[in-house]
Design a protein around this motif. Structure first.
Motif, PDB file in Angstrom:
ATOM      1  N   LYS A 209       0.878  -1.319  -0.036  1.00  0.00           N
ATOM      2  CA  LYS A 209       0.056  -0.107  -0.107  1.00  0.00           C
ATOM      3  C   LYS A 209       1.011   1.328   0.117  1.00  0.00           C
ATOM      4  O   LYS A 209       0.420   2.504  -0.038  1.00  0.00           O
ATOM      5  CB  LYS A 209      -0.733   0.031   1.316  1.00  0.00           C
ATOM      6  CG  LYS A 209      -2.080  -1.220   1.123  1.00  0.00           C
ATOM      7  CD  LYS A 209      -2.997  -1.072   2.213  1.00  0.00           C
ATOM      8  CE  LYS A 209      -3.904  -2.289   2.403  1.00  0.00           C
ATOM      9  NZ  LYS A 209      -4.780  -2.084   3.606  1.00  0.00           N
ATOM     10  N   ILE A 210       2.336   1.096  -0.188  1.00  0.00           N
ATOM     11  CA  ILE A 210       3.216   2.434  -0.206  1.00  0.00           C
ATOM     12  C   ILE A 210       3.455   2.515  -1.568  1.00  0.00           C
ATOM     13  O   ILE A 210       4.228   1.521  -2.074  1.00  0.00           O
ATOM     14  CB  ILE A 210       4.225   2.021   0.830  1.00  0.00           C
ATOM     15  CG1 ILE A 210       3.802   1.894   2.264  1.00  0.00           C
ATOM     16  CG2 ILE A 210       5.239   3.300   0.717  1.00  0.00           C
ATOM     17  CD1 ILE A 210       4.819   1.552   3.208  1.00  0.00           C
ATOM     18  N   PRO A 211       3.187   3.788  -1.952  1.00  0.00           N
ATOM     19  CA  PRO A 211       3.635   3.888  -3.338  1.00  0.00           C
ATOM     20  C   PRO A 211       5.310   3.912  -3.445  1.00  0.00           C
ATOM     21  O   PRO A 211       6.042   4.475  -2.739  1.00  0.00           O
ATOM     22  CB  PRO A 211       3.213   5.477  -3.729  1.00  0.00           C
ATOM     23  CG  PRO A 211       2.876   5.835  -2.270  1.00  0.00           C
ATOM     24  CD  PRO A 211       2.418   4.782  -1.343  1.00  0.00           C
TER      25      PRO A 211
ATOM     26  N   GLN B 176       0.734  12.043  -0.956  1.00  0.00           N
ATOM     27  CA  GLN B 176      -0.086  11.756   0.422  1.00  0.00           C
ATOM     28  C   GLN B 176       1.154  11.072   1.072  1.00  0.00           C
ATOM     29  O   GLN B 176       1.736  10.218   0.772  1.00  0.00           O
ATOM     30  CB  GLN B 176      -1.226  10.642   0.158  1.00  0.00           C
ATOM     31  CG  GLN B 176      -2.170  11.507  -0.814  1.00  0.00           C
ATOM     32  CD  GLN B 176      -3.210  12.302  -0.165  1.00  0.00           C
ATOM     33  OE1 GLN B 176      -3.417  12.461   1.118  1.00  0.00           O
ATOM     34  NE2 GLN B 176      -3.427  13.572  -0.720  1.00  0.00           N
ATOM     35  N   HIS B 177       1.265  11.735   2.292  1.00  0.00           N
ATOM     36  CA  HIS B 177       2.340  11.142   3.186  1.00  0.00           C
ATOM     37  C   HIS B 177       1.666   9.806   3.651  1.00  0.00           C
ATOM     38  O   HIS B 177       0.643   9.444   3.730  1.00  0.00           O
ATOM     39  CB  HIS B 177       2.665  12.108   4.363  1.00  0.00           C
ATOM     40  CG  HIS B 177       3.267  13.495   3.980  1.00  0.00           C
ATOM     41  ND1 HIS B 177       2.433  14.442   3.291  1.00  0.00           N
ATOM     42  CD2 HIS B 177       4.513  13.549   3.801  1.00  0.00           C
ATOM     43  CE1 HIS B 177       3.469  15.392   3.145  1.00  0.00           C
ATOM     44  NE2 HIS B 177       4.661  14.955   3.330  1.00  0.00           N
ATOM     45  N   THR B 178       2.710   8.943   3.969  1.00  0.00           N
ATOM     46  CA  THR B 178       2.393   7.508   4.418  1.00  0.00           C
ATOM     47  C   THR B 178       2.146   7.355   5.953  1.00  0.00           C
ATOM     48  O   THR B 178       1.129   6.820   6.280  1.00  0.00           O
ATOM     49  CB  THR B 178       3.604   6.760   4.121  1.00  0.00           C
ATOM     50  OG1 THR B 178       3.971   6.818   2.628  1.00  0.00           O
ATOM     51  CG2 THR B 178       3.267   5.195   4.486  1.00  0.00           C
ATOM     52  N   VAL B 179       2.691   8.079   6.600  1.00  0.00           N
ATOM     53  CA  VAL B 179       2.809   7.970   8.319  1.00  0.00           C
ATOM     54  C   VAL B 179       2.014   9.150   8.619  1.00  0.00           C
ATOM     55  O   VAL B 179       0.969   9.382   9.576  1.00  0.00           O
ATOM     56  CB  VAL B 179       3.822   7.726   8.796  1.00  0.00           C
ATOM     57  CG1 VAL B 179       3.769   7.649  10.336  1.00  0.00           C
ATOM     58  CG2 VAL B 179       4.530   6.128   8.546  1.00  0.00           C
TER      59      VAL B 179
ATOM     60  N   GLY C 233      11.281  12.226  -5.766  1.00  0.00           N
ATOM     61  CA  GLY C 233      10.933  13.583  -5.161  1.00  0.00           C
ATOM     62  C   GLY C 233       9.479  13.531  -5.065  1.00  0.00           C
ATOM     63  O   GLY C 233       8.734  12.897  -6.036  1.00  0.00           O
ATOM     64  N   LEU C 234       9.100  14.540  -4.479  1.00  0.00           N
ATOM     65  CA  LEU C 234       7.744  14.921  -4.291  1.00  0.00           C
ATOM     66  C   LEU C 234       7.443  16.095  -5.035  1.00  0.00           C
ATOM     67  O   LEU C 234       7.361  17.191  -4.909  1.00  0.00           O
ATOM     68  CB  LEU C 234       7.261  14.997  -2.779  1.00  0.00           C
ATOM     69  CG  LEU C 234       7.957  14.244  -1.666  1.00  0.00           C
ATOM     70  CD1 LEU C 234       7.409  14.543  -0.284  1.00  0.00           C
ATOM     71  CD2 LEU C 234       7.434  12.636  -1.845  1.00  0.00           C
TER      72      LEU C 234
ATOM     73  N   VAL D 144      -0.307  17.243   4.105  1.00  0.00           N
ATOM     74  CA  VAL D 144      -0.533  18.609   4.242  1.00  0.00           C
ATOM     75  C   VAL D 144      -1.182  19.253   3.053  1.00  0.00           C
ATOM     76  O   VAL D 144      -0.706  19.045   1.807  1.00  0.00           O
ATOM     77  CB  VAL D 144       0.988  19.348   4.377  1.00  0.00           C
ATOM     78  CG1 VAL D 144       1.066  20.866   4.226  1.00  0.00           C
ATOM     79  CG2 VAL D 144       1.883  18.684   5.394  1.00  0.00           C
ATOM     80  N   THR D 145      -1.995  20.188   3.320  1.00  0.00           N
ATOM     81  CA  THR D 145      -3.196  20.978   2.359  1.00  0.00           C
ATOM     82  C   THR D 145      -2.487  22.385   2.102  1.00  0.00           C
ATOM     83  O   THR D 145      -1.496  22.791   3.101  1.00  0.00           O
ATOM     84  CB  THR D 145      -4.448  20.832   2.692  1.00  0.00           C
ATOM     85  OG1 THR D 145      -4.318  21.593   4.013  1.00  0.00           O
ATOM     86  CG2 THR D 145      -4.789  19.641   3.076  1.00  0.00           C
TER      87      THR D 145
END
Length: 494
Positions: A278-280, A293-296, A287-288, A300-301
């Motif tokens: 389930k982790i991309p 979407q953060h995993t843990v 890089g982001l 942040v919006t």
């Protein structure tokens, strides 16, 4: 070549060939026009010179076109527009107190400031190696700062209003300008204790400032309002779908946040707390860049970053309002607004650190404490720009230029404040020295290891996180220094 060559070539082609109504809709290239209208008109003006160098660069469909004439024109245009930055640096030097005792001109604060501005490593590599037009934009900002320091308030306000419609990133420091103009220009007198004399409020001065803002905005955005395209322009200027972080992580709070999320993800996988399926994959190796979407940790919006930024600049704005301290207080607030926005803003570019480094140069030659903060911020901030120059031939160039500027900064400021306390503590010195082994590992050792194939993002992650620690420390240290100074002034007044 840097992708920015294609970005600006495409903007030249768009503004040269298409009517105004299509500038912010054209999308043949992925590098769509996303700067305010004044910069679009700037590209339009350049395009009428560019056609004499190589008209093929002005063909919209010629994606990634890089003839020698095209590159020469783009390089030359950056150098030519830097004339404004040189003039602005001269005006800033005139605002600095040059009465400090010095054996020769090389030790005078004005000379040191001129070198720190004109020979700024970050601006040099971003504009003249990587390629962008930051020089004349920072020239507008520094010239507006100089005019406010010279109490030529309307000129300063006009220059900053024009600057905002060239590049909207400067809205980060708009609170400093707004509060300082309101406090120093609209209120024409203070009480003996420095508090506001409310009867001195000038409606005429407020009206003049409002007219400047409205006229500049009308000139810039008016045509698009008439065309009914203002929402489209705004959507291009503020593309929130690009994600929290830029392709190169800016060394700010979100770099630390992302690194913590990655570390917790690794820990969770080792302890079987997380499901690997389930982790991309990109969350661990890339890089982001786009929406992420953060995993843990909580994702942040844009609204969350806006709230964090607003809260972080409030103390500096309050200090400027209640204890303005003249131009010095304005510069402190400007730097803190720039740093706070850099720390918590949405999709912040690593190059935005120059928005704080350049005005901090003016403070660094006036007080030893500010000089120490400047050395920490400029060294870590400039080092974080290294990933912009990633080809092997650029490695010795960026290292040599960085060393030359850093050695001069340390030696000149140390000489200027030689009768005062050391500019850096031993812990701060150790932190900065560790940048050397970090660079050796990232540029020489890591590429030779098998990790490079599976974790190519590690060098950038290490650089961003380590530099983020230094930038965060400099931000906090400057904030503590400003607040302590204001408290001290208040106690003396009582």
């Amino acid at each position: 070549y840097s992708t920015d060559f294609e970005v600006h070539r495409n903007w030249l082609a768009i503004t040269h060939n298409l009517p105004l109504s299509q500038w912010y809709y054209e999308a043949t290239s992925e590098w769509t026009l996303d700067y305010p209208p004044f910069f679009a008109w700037f590209e339009y003006a350049l395009s009428h010179v560019a056609k004499y160098f190589d008209p093929k660069m002005l063909v919209i469909e010629n994606l990634n076109y890089t003839s020698r004439a095209t590159v020469f024109f783009q390089r030359f245009s950056v150098i030519f527009t830097d004339i404004l930055f040189i003039y602005a640096a001269r005006e800033c030097c005139r605002c600095v107190n040059g009465k400090r005792a010095a054996k020769d001109i090389l030790e005078k604060p004005t000379f040191i400031l001129a070198v720190l501005l004109l020979w700024n490593f970050g601006l040099l590599i971003v504009d003249h190696i990587h390629f962008q037009y930051n020089g004349f934009l920072f020239g507008l900002m520094l010239l507006s700062v100089a005019r406010l320091c010279q109490k030529r308030y309307l000129e300063g306000a006009l220059l900053f209003a024009v600057l905002l419609h060239f590049k909207h990133i400067y809205v980060y420091v708009a609170p400093a300008y707004g509060i300082y103009l309101l406090r120093s220009y609209c209120f024409t007198a203070n009480n003996a204790d420095g508090s506001l004399k409310w009867r001195s409020f000038s409606f005429l001065h407020v009206t003049l400032l409002g007219l400047i803002v409205c006229l500049v905005s009308a000139l810039s955005l008016g045509p698009f309002i008439v065309l009914g395209q203002l929402p489209q322009v705004i959507s291009r200027l503020f593309p929130f779908k690009r994600g929290l972080c830029h392709a190169y992580w800016a060394p700010n709070f979100w770099a630390l946040y992302n690194a913590m999320d990655k570390a917790l993800t690794i820990f969770g996988l080792k302890c079987n707390f997380l499901d690997p399926t389930k982790i991309p994959k990109a969350s661990m190796t890339g890089g982001l860049v786009q929406e992420f979407q953060h995993t843990v940790l909580p994702s942040v919006t844009p609204l969350a970053t806006l709230i964090c930024t607003f809260i972080s600049i409030l103390p500096s704005v309050f200090c400027l309002w209640f204890k303005p301290q003249g131009p010095r207080g304005f510069l402190q607030c400007l730097v803190l607004c720039a740093l706070s926005s850099f720390m918590f803003g949405w999709h912040v570019h690593e190059k935005a650190i120059l928005l704080a480094i350049l005005p901090l140069s003016l403070l660094s030659v006036q007080r030893a404490k500010d000089a120490g903060i400047y050395l920490i911020l400029t060294t870590t901030g400039h080092f974080s720009l290294f990933p912009l120059l990633f080809t092997p031939p650029e490695l010795p160039i960026k290292i040599l230029l960085m060393l030359l500027f850093t050695v001069y900064s340390f030696s000149s400021l140390k000489s200027l404040f030689r009768r005062e306390r050391p500019l850096l503590t031993w812990l701060e010195t150790i932190y900065l020295i560790q940048l050397v082994p970090l660079e050796i590992f990232c540029e020489i050792i890591f590429p030779l290891t098998p990790w490079k194939r599976h974790f190519p993002f590690v060098p950038l992650l290490l650089t961003s996180v380590y530099c983020a620690l230094g930038v965060t420390y400099a931000w906090l240290k400057l904030y503590v220094s400003v607040l302590t100074e204001r408290i001290s002034v208040r106690q003396k007044a009582e």
